[in-house]
Design a protein around this motif. Structure first.
Motif, PDB file in Angstrom:
ATOM      1  N   LEU A  91     -36.597  54.738 -53.140  1.00 43.55           N
ATOM      2  CA  LEU A  91     -35.784  55.696 -52.398  1.00 43.55           C
ATOM      3  C   LEU A  91     -34.361  55.750 -52.946  1.00 43.55           C
ATOM      4  O   LEU A  91     -33.763  56.830 -53.044  1.00 43.55           O
ATOM      5  N   LYS A  92     -33.826  54.592 -53.319  1.00 45.20           N
ATOM      6  CA  LYS A  92     -32.479  54.568 -53.886  1.00 45.20           C
ATOM      7  C   LYS A  92     -32.439  55.359 -55.185  1.00 45.20           C
ATOM      8  O   LYS A  92     -31.514  56.146 -55.421  1.00 45.20           O
ATOM      9  N   SER A  93     -33.466  55.159 -56.027  1.00 47.16           N
ATOM     10  CA  SER A  93     -33.526  55.908 -57.280  1.00 47.16           C
ATOM     11  C   SER A  93     -33.652  57.400 -57.012  1.00 47.16           C
ATOM     12  O   SER A  93     -33.012  58.229 -57.683  1.00 47.16           O
ATOM     13  N   LEU A  94     -34.500  57.739 -56.012  1.00 47.14           N
ATOM     14  CA  LEU A  94     -34.683  59.149 -55.682  1.00 47.14           C
ATOM     15  C   LEU A  94     -33.381  59.774 -55.190  1.00 47.14           C
ATOM     16  O   LEU A  94     -32.971  60.845 -55.666  1.00 47.14           O
ATOM     17  N   PHE A  95     -32.720  59.113 -54.247  1.00 43.73           N
ATOM     18  CA  PHE A  95     -31.481  59.668 -53.716  1.00 43.73           C
ATOM     19  C   PHE A  95     -30.360  59.632 -54.751  1.00 43.73           C
ATOM     20  O   PHE A  95     -29.493  60.509 -54.750  1.00 43.73           O
ATOM     21  N   ASP A  96     -30.371  58.640 -55.637  1.00 48.46           N
ATOM     22  CA  ASP A  96     -29.387  58.639 -56.727  1.00 48.46           C
ATOM     23  C   ASP A  96     -29.585  59.852 -57.631  1.00 48.46           C
ATOM     24  O   ASP A  96     -28.611  60.500 -58.051  1.00 48.46           O
ATOM     25  N   GLU A  97     -30.868  60.142 -57.938  1.00 50.55           N
ATOM     26  CA  GLU A  97     -31.162  61.315 -58.764  1.00 50.55           C
ATOM     27  C   GLU A  97     -30.746  62.600 -58.053  1.00 50.55           C
ATOM     28  O   GLU A  97     -30.148  63.504 -58.651  1.00 50.55           O
ATOM     29  N   MET A  98     -31.088  62.669 -56.732  1.00 48.35           N
ATOM     30  CA  MET A  98     -30.690  63.851 -55.964  1.00 48.35           C
ATOM     31  C   MET A  98     -29.174  63.966 -55.911  1.00 48.35           C
ATOM     32  O   MET A  98     -28.613  65.070 -56.051  1.00 48.35           O
ATOM     33  N   ARG A  99     -28.497  62.843 -55.715  1.00 46.38           N
ATOM     34  CA  ARG A  99     -27.038  62.861 -55.649  1.00 46.38           C
ATOM     35  C   ARG A  99     -26.442  63.286 -56.988  1.00 46.38           C
ATOM     36  O   ARG A  99     -25.472  64.051 -57.042  1.00 46.38           O
ATOM     37  N   MET A 100     -27.047  62.785 -58.082  1.00 43.44           N
ATOM     38  CA  MET A 100     -26.537  63.140 -59.408  1.00 43.44           C
ATOM     39  C   MET A 100     -26.715  64.637 -59.666  1.00 43.44           C
ATOM     40  O   MET A 100     -25.800  65.313 -60.163  1.00 43.44           O
ATOM     41  N   GLN A 101     -27.898  65.170 -59.312  1.00 42.74           N
ATOM     42  CA  GLN A 101     -28.115  66.599 -59.508  1.00 42.74           C
ATOM     43  C   GLN A 101     -27.189  67.425 -58.618  1.00 42.74           C
ATOM     44  O   GLN A 101     -26.670  68.473 -59.048  1.00 42.74           O
TER      45      GLN A 101
END
Length: 530
Positions: A250-260
């Motif tokens: 989830l952290k990786s997913l939200f990090d990716e979403m945050r980065m995008q």
């Protein structure tokens, strides 16, 4: 030799029970026992209430200055004069010998040692006192105390536990009815008088007989608990590992979403900044242009002002004609510059649309991470009676046809739901008009497809309605009794991620009047429970 034995026996009788030395200024208490005057005074010092004899525990209260026993003083004096003393007798020697045990913890001290109490080796239950080795030797040789009951050293709290809290007597019996140790008065006048009573010796023997079997049973239970705890610890580690993995994902997913999201924000802000720079540059160009125009007009005004005082007809006419011949661009009626539309238009409408898209995104995310509820999946076909025959699992349902032939025939589950989470999935591809939901204490909540309109009802109240020209293939109904919600999902899309396969149609808050039953309605076509 006989004389030495007589002297030794006489010394034994002339020994103070407290200091274990030959009497020094002996005094007698009212019970008849004699002690050194200093020992009695030391034993009485600091005590509140009546004083008890250290030997017989009789309640005596000697005066502050007890009178000496004259005859006993004379006998002691003659003994000491007749036999040379080889050393000072008393309990000082054993105190020094046993003083090495001072480092032990929870040591019960002798109650008869007044100056330097030594560790007790036994406790007399009759005297309720602990004795060191020296006092124990005197205690067991004296005729009044040699029959007393001796146990391992114990403190005052342990001694109190050996007495009946109601009558204060020693616990000498065992009540098999209540499985407790009691005193004699409890057997005679207490609450145990009609119970089955045995002696402590018999109870001890019975306990010894069943001890191995009881111990084995406890060990078996302990082993079972060990296995259960080991299983729980293993499950705990699995949950921790799974939780850690999910958190990382989830952290990786939200990090990716945050980065995008940050990238998109940077792009939009950069576009806005570039558009702002272009608009400002165009405005600045127009400002410089109009400033030049103003400077030219200002010069013409100054020349005109100077021409006012010119008297020469030729110069006046020639200069006026030259100034008037100069052309000036007309000033636009509207102030400012005609600028192109900005790349991003933010107003109430666009803001609401953005927030609506974001709410839909959060709803999709909720569906994505929503764990499947604990359930008992329904597995019965439900169809129009004219078209399909129910399968062998129909026993879980009650089929009913209303008296009104124009009403919708329906199927209601025999199984009711009052707690937990449950879901069922229905294939609606062969039906054009149908209703799916629950009946809930005479209140219905359902999803209805009719005339290409999809509607959600709670009782007679329409929650929402929307036109759908293309029918749904699979509908998922979820009942959460914990949160009192009924949710409808579109599962028509196959493949892709969970968010693409599971689209929330509507979630409805329902009353908590359970039990609830699953219901299926169809008027054109058939429904199939997957």
């Amino acid at each position: 030799m006989a004389g030495l034995g007589a002297v030794a026996g006489l010394k034994e009788e002339l020994t103070c029970p407290i200091c274990l030395g030959i009497f020094r200024s002996p005094v007698s208490l009212s019970c008849g026992h004699s002690f050194c005057k200093g020992c009695v005074q030391e034993a009485r010092r600091g005590r509140q209430g009546p004083f008890s004899c250290p030997l017989c525990q009789a309640c005596v209260d000697p005066p502050a200055d007890p009178q000496p026993n004259v005859q006993l003083c004379s006998i002691v004096e003659r003994l000491l004069n007749a036999a040379p003393r080889t050393g000072e007798e008393g309990c000082d020697a054993p105190r020094k010998e046993e003083g090495d045990s001072s480092g032990q913890q929870e040591v019960t001290l002798c109650d008869f040692c007044l100056w330097e109490p030594q560790p007790g080796v036994k406790t007399c239950l009759t005297c309720e006192a602990s004795l060191c080795q020296a006092h124990l030797s005197k205690h067991t040789t004296k005729s009044p105390t040699k029959d007393h009951v001796l146990v391992e050293p114990c403190d005052a709290q342990s001694l109190a536990e050996r007495r009946c809290p109601q009558h204060g007597k020693p616990l000498e019996c065992y009540c098999q009815t209540d499985s407790v140790c009691i005193c004699v008065l409890c057997c005679v006048i207490g609450s145990h008088k009609s119970h089955k009573i045995i002696t402590l010796e018999k109870a001890f023997g019975q306990a010894q007989n069943i001890f191995p079997k009881t111990l084995e049973t406890m060990k078996t239970h302990e082993a079972a608990l060990d296995r259960s705890i080991a299983s729980l610890l293993e499950q705990q580690e699995q949950v921790k590992a799974k939780g850690s993995l999910q958190r990382d994902q989830l952290k990786s997913l939200f990090d990716e979403m945050r980065m995008q999201l940050e990238t998109k924000e940077e792009q939009v802000l950069k576009t806005l900044s570039h558009n702002e720079e272009q608009d400002l540059a165009e405005i600045q160009t127009e400002i410089e242009k109009q400033k030049k125009e103003k400077d030219a007009v200002s010069r013409d005004v100054q020349e005109m002002e100077a021409l006012r005082d010119q008297k020469d007809l030729l110069l006046y006419t020639k200069t006026f004609a030259a100034i008037r011949a100069r052309k000036h661009k007309p000033v636009p009626n509207t102030a400012g510059v005609q600028l192109p539309l900005p790349p991003v238009i933010l107003n109430e409408l666009t803001t609401n649309n953005a927030l609506s898209f974001f709410q839909q995104f959060l709803s999709d995310m909720q569906s994505l991470f929503k764990a499947l509820p604990v359930h008992q999946h329904l597995t019965c076909a439900a169809a129009h009676p004219d078209q399909t025959i129910f399968d062998s699992s129909f026993g879980s349902y009650t089929y009913s046809i209303p008296h009104n032939p124009y009403s919708l025939p329906y199927v209601r589950s025999h199984q009711s739901f009052s707690e937990g989470c449950h879901f069922w999935e229905v294939d609606t591809s062969n039906a054009r008009c149908w209703k799916l939901g629950i009946i809930h204490k005479k209140i219905e909540c359902y999803l209805c497809m009719c005339c290409d309109y999809l509607s959600v009802f709670l009782g007679e109240t329409m929650i929402t309605t929307e036109n759908f020209s293309a029918g749904f293939k699979v509908i998922r109904v979820e009942l959460d009794c914990r949160r009192n919600t009924l949710s409808f999902y579109n599962m028509s899309v196959k493949g892709g991620g969970p968010a693409e396969r599971l689209k929330l149609i509507q979630a409805v808050s329902i009353p908590s009047n359970y039990p609830a039953y699953a219901t299926f309605f169809v008027s054109d076509g058939s429904l199939k429970l997957l």
